[in-house]
Enzyme design. Structure first.
Site, PDB file in Angstrom:
ATOM      1  N   HIS A  35       2.705   1.103   3.674  1.00 56.74           N
ATOM      2  CA  HIS A  35       3.597  -0.046   3.897  1.00 56.74           C
ATOM      3  C   HIS A  35       4.325  -0.415   2.621  1.00 56.74           C
ATOM      4  CE1 HIS A  35       4.765  -4.174   5.159  1.00 56.74           C
ATOM      5  NE2 HIS A  35       4.704  -3.641   6.357  1.00 56.74           N
ATOM      6  N   PHE A  36       5.250   0.168   2.215  1.00 56.37           N
ATOM      7  CA  PHE A  36       5.859   1.436   2.603  1.00 56.37           C
ATOM      8  C   PHE A  36       5.783   2.334   1.378  1.00 56.37           C
ATOM      9  CE2 PHE A  36       7.940  -2.035   4.895  1.00 56.37           C
ATOM     10  CZ  PHE A  36       7.704  -1.666   6.202  1.00 56.37           C
TER      11      PHE A  36
END
Length: 142
Positions: A50-51
């Site tokens: 993420h991410f």
């Protein structure tokens, strides 16, 4: 100087690594308000997905961190010591700023209403004095 260390927080709430999202409690008035701190590092487990190209702390984890500070606040009251605080609801949640590795997330909760084992807290997360998230959290003591 912190009011509560990580170890002392773990004496109050049941959360443990990797889900303990508060490093220290900086201010505490049991049953009234609490302020905590989370130093966000690149090694946090959630940044792997993420991410990967632009690590951002998930908003739901910011809210969870706020709830953990709120739980410390209410469970520090003598009548609730040794109990567990459960999420009862989230209202008026807003995300205003990304939280990224290197940020120091300040977490503030203030109990605004309580009836028996249920409390509502106004919660604000900030980074460098800028609001990252706000919410009204309901906590039920079990």
């Amino acid at each position: 100087m912190s009011v509560l260390t990580t170890k002392e927080i773990m004496d109050i709430i049941p959360h443990r690594h990797p889900f303990l999202l508060v490093d220290t409690i900086e201010e505490l008035v049991p049953g009234v308000r609490a302020a905590g701190k989370k130093c966000v590092t690149y090694d946090e487990y959630y940044f792997r997905g993420h991410f990967p190209q632009e690590p951002v702390m998930p908003g739901v984890l910011i809210i969870e961190a706020l709830a953990q500070v709120g739980a410390v606040c209410i469970l520090s009251c003598e009548k609730f010591k040794g109990k567990t605080a459960y999420f009862g609801g989230i209202n008026n949640c807003r995300f205003k700023k990304k939280v990224v590795p290197g940020d120091v997330l300040m977490l503030e909760t203030e109990l605004i209403k309580q009836k028996g084992p249920v409390a509502i807290a106004r919660a604000t997360a900030t980074v460098d004095g800028k609001v990252a998230a706000t919410a009204e959290l309901t906590v039920a003591i079990g």
